[in-house]
Design an enzyme around this catalytic site. Structure first.
Site, PDB file in Angstrom:
ATOM      1  N   LYS A 100       0.832  -1.205   0.000  1.00 44.01           N
ATOM      2  CA  LYS A 100       0.000   0.000   0.000  1.00 44.01           C
ATOM      3  C   LYS A 100       0.869   1.258   0.000  1.00 44.01           C
ATOM      4  CE  LYS A 100      -4.289  -1.280   2.279  1.00 44.01           C
ATOM      5  NZ  LYS A 100      -5.130  -1.008   3.460  1.00 44.01           N
ATOM      6  N   LYS A 183      27.547  16.651  17.310  1.00 41.76           N
ATOM      7  CA  LYS A 183      26.220  16.427  17.875  1.00 41.76           C
ATOM      8  C   LYS A 183      25.932  17.419  18.995  1.00 41.76           C
ATOM      9  CE  LYS A 183      25.497  13.060  15.135  1.00 41.76           C
ATOM     10  NZ  LYS A 183      24.486  13.163  14.081  1.00 41.76           N
ATOM     11  N   ASP A 212      24.145  19.075  15.028  1.00 41.87           N
ATOM     12  CA  ASP A 212      23.047  18.155  14.704  1.00 41.87           C
ATOM     13  C   ASP A 212      22.375  17.693  15.987  1.00 41.87           C
ATOM     14  OD1 ASP A 212      21.366  16.245  13.682  1.00 41.87           O
ATOM     15  OD2 ASP A 212      22.946  14.970  12.836  1.00 41.87           O
ATOM     16  N   ASN A 214      19.603  15.753  15.925  1.00 44.60           N
ATOM     17  CA  ASN A 214      18.927  14.485  15.650  1.00 44.60           C
ATOM     18  C   ASN A 214      17.453  14.482  16.067  1.00 44.60           C
ATOM     19  OD1 ASN A 214      22.047  13.607  16.001  1.00 44.60           O
ATOM     20  ND2 ASN A 214      20.999  12.366  14.473  1.00 44.60           N
ATOM     21  N   GLU A 238      21.107  21.292  12.424  1.00 44.67           N
ATOM     22  CA  GLU A 238      20.457  20.142  11.775  1.00 44.67           C
ATOM     23  C   GLU A 238      19.419  19.478  12.667  1.00 44.67           C
ATOM     24  OE1 GLU A 238      23.230  17.691   9.686  1.00 44.67           O
ATOM     25  OE2 GLU A 238      22.162  15.833  10.180  1.00 44.67           O
ATOM     26  N   HIS A 321      22.447  12.882   3.608  1.00 42.39           N
ATOM     27  CA  HIS A 321      22.941  12.184   4.801  1.00 42.39           C
ATOM     28  C   HIS A 321      23.659  10.911   4.333  1.00 42.39           C
ATOM     29  CE1 HIS A 321      22.091   8.609   7.348  1.00 42.39           C
ATOM     30  NE2 HIS A 321      22.451   9.396   8.344  1.00 42.39           N
TER      31      HIS A 321
HETATM   32 MG    MG Z   1      21.819  14.091  11.099  1.00 41.07          MG
END
Ligand code: MG
Length: 389
Positions: A100, A183, A212, A214, A238, A321
């Site tokens: 689907k 990060k 980032d 996340n 990010e 990415h």
């Molecule tokens: Mg990332």
């Protein structure tokens, strides 16, 4: 011409690092081999692909649904009637029989690994590197002199310190990288800002450093970070909020004057369309990071680029990415704005090979046939296993 067998193996990622949300020590990646009935140098030509990094191996979906459908299809169904090469779009269509629409879940990365292996197979049959083959098929000229690449690192480690982070970023700079990512969101704002300042010092400039989160922040926390980060003028901020929370993203885009980057957790052209319609991203300013290996492969990724361009974004703002060879070839063929790199992390898939030349922050893929995965020594035992089965 036909595919005689399809093999998949779930490969554990090596390393013990984490971002604000995910500990990668339990992650796996699906590596796929499409065995063809064509021979070169006395051996069958084998197409190889994998489903990027970050969404786990998809062995069950492939074994129970995708692979049986492909092996049950008539050989002509998987071929382009004009060129008589394997047709990646037909491979996707057969793999997706009776599925689907919507709710992409994990199947989009299962299909992606198989679709990307089809491009590798075609390039090897033409005895071309994948970037040249993809560019030929699409009537493009690959970017000459390499594409910009940034070193994605700065993860949180069990044994961590600003000195460790400084060493890491300095090492990437000495290796020839000009841009870096670390990060945020895994510690307090004050601790993260101290990490950001350490990275800026090691990178020799704030415009060389991206951060980032996340997707871990509420809108309130994202706004606290955006206010604190604004003064640095970083490369980008990010995934500040949940990847599907377009309203929060749009609210943040009104306040944050720097670039916002997102898209690695969107898996289809229609997801991209919705991001652009409702996420408040600014054409010519923000960065789109959809990853072919997570989103049904290159066929779907081309539709995403088309949607982005129709909305006023340029290919220079598309930086996928996933710092590995497959995306390096794709970014080079499609003249994208750059590519991520995972020097030393996410082995055996992350990073490039010594045959790919890194200089002045740009990287050139090697001229090995296909994506050149055979040149990556870390992958050699897995490739042998897939070929020998
Ligand atoms: Mg990332």
């Amino acid at each position: 011409m036909r595919i005689t067998a399809i093999r998949e193996v779930a490969v554990p990622l090596q390393g013990y690092m984490a971002n604000a949300v995910v500990d990668f020590s339990h992650h796996t990646v699906s590596m796929v081999a499409l065995i063809s009935d064509q021979f070169r140098h006395g051996k069958p030509v084998i197409g190889l692909g994998f489903n990027s990094i970050g969404r786990f191996a998809q062995s069950g979906i492939m074994r129970d649904r995708m692979i049986p459908r492909l092996l049950a299809s008539k050989p002509a169904q998987l071929l382009d009637p004009n060129t008589h090469t394997f047709a990646p779009s037909a491979v996707v269509q057969v793999a997706m029989q009776n599925e689907k629409p919507g709710g992409h879940g994990d199947r989009c990365s299962a299909v992606a690994a198989i679709e990307l292996a089809t491009w590798d197979l075609n390039a090897k049959l033409m005895e071309q590197p994948a970037y040249a083959h993809i560019a030929d098929v699409l009537g493009r000229t690959p970017t000459p002199g390499g594409i910009p690449v940034y070193a994605a690192g700065g993860y949180y480690y069990a044994e961590d310190s600003n000195a460790r982070l400084h060493d890491e970023i300095s090492r990437y700079r000495e290796d020839g990288y000009h841009a870096f990512k670390i990060k945020v969101g895994g510690q307090s704002l004050a601790e993260d800002l101290s990490r950001v300042e350490t990275a800026i010092e090691a990178a020799h400039g704030a415009s060389r450093v991206a951060v980032d989160a996340n997707g871990c922040f509420s809108i309130t926390r994202a706004q606290q970070y955006s206010q604190a980060l604004s003064s640095y003028q970083l490369k980008w901020f990010e995934e500040p909020c949940d990847p599907l929370d377009y309203r929060s993203l749009s609210q943040l885009a009104q306040d944050y004057t720097g670039s916002i980057a997102t898209g690695e957790n969107l898996f289809s052209a229609i997801d991209t369309q919705n991001l652009i319609r409702y996420g408040g991203l600014r054409a010519a300013h923000d960065v789109l990071q959809m990853d072919p290996g997570l989103s049904y492969g290159l066929t779907e990724y081309l539709k995403m680029i088309e949607i982005a361009e129709a909305a006023g974004f340029t290919r220079r703002q598309c930086i996928p990415h996933g710092g590995h060879l497959i995306n390096l070839h794709i970014a080079t063929a499609l003249n994208l704005g750059g590519c991520e790199a995972y020097p030393g992390v996410f082995q055996p898939f992350g990073g490039y090979t010594p045959a790919c030349i890194l200089s002045e922050g740009r990287i050139v893929p090697s001229d090995a046939p296909g994506f050149g995965l055979e040149q990556k020594s870390e992958l050699a035992p897995i490739i042998r296993q897939l070929g020998d089965n």
